[in-house]
Design an enzyme around this catalytic site. Sequence first.
Site, PDB file in Angstrom:
ATOM      1  N   ARG A  72       2.052  -6.346  -8.424  1.00 57.66           N
ATOM      2  CA  ARG A  72       1.103  -7.135  -7.622  1.00 57.66           C
ATOM      3  C   ARG A  72      -0.316  -7.009  -8.165  1.00 57.66           C
ATOM      4  O   ARG A  72      -1.038  -8.005  -8.270  1.00 57.66           O
ATOM      5  CB  ARG A  72       1.146  -6.712  -6.151  1.00 57.66           C
ATOM      6  CG  ARG A  72       2.438  -7.106  -5.462  1.00 57.66           C
ATOM      7  CD  ARG A  72       2.515  -6.558  -4.060  1.00 57.66           C
ATOM      8  NE  ARG A  72       2.472  -5.092  -4.113  1.00 57.66           N
ATOM      9  CZ  ARG A  72       2.132  -4.303  -3.108  1.00 57.66           C
ATOM     10  NH1 ARG A  72       1.792  -4.809  -1.943  1.00 57.66           N
ATOM     11  NH2 ARG A  72       2.127  -3.001  -3.243  1.00 57.66           N
ATOM     12  N   ASN A 127       4.983  -7.738  -1.603  1.00 52.59           N
ATOM     13  CA  ASN A 127       6.356  -7.257  -1.696  1.00 52.59           C
ATOM     14  C   ASN A 127       7.169  -7.819  -0.540  1.00 52.59           C
ATOM     15  O   ASN A 127       6.676  -7.915   0.584  1.00 52.59           O
ATOM     16  CB  ASN A 127       6.405  -5.730  -1.626  1.00 52.59           C
ATOM     17  CG  ASN A 127       5.889  -5.066  -2.884  1.00 52.59           C
ATOM     18  OD1 ASN A 127       5.770  -5.688  -3.936  1.00 52.59           O
ATOM     19  ND2 ASN A 127       5.581  -3.789  -2.782  1.00 52.59           N
TER      20      ASN A 127
END
Length: 92
Positions: free
Chosen positions: A20, A38
């Site tokens: 990320r 996520n």
Amino acid sequence: MTQVCIAAYVYGVVQGVGFRYNTQHQATALGLSGYARNLDDGSVEVLACGEQPQVDKLVEWLKNGGPRSARVDRVLVEPRGAADFQGFSIRY
């Protein structure tokens, strides 16, 4: 140019490896807005909005494996309606 938005679902070893953060860095460098987060199934959802060529570059980067620490098995991309995000964030 017209702004487009996509949702990309990235599967493989993509959680706990800085995916990320690196996606945020890449998207910001491309001038995109949106987020990465996520999901419970072990994948990462990336929502990105911006000019079509820049969005395409991010999708290509995702499909090519993202950061070196990750292992991307597959990426599913879906068009999304226009959204107004301020910058590119990491969601928890």
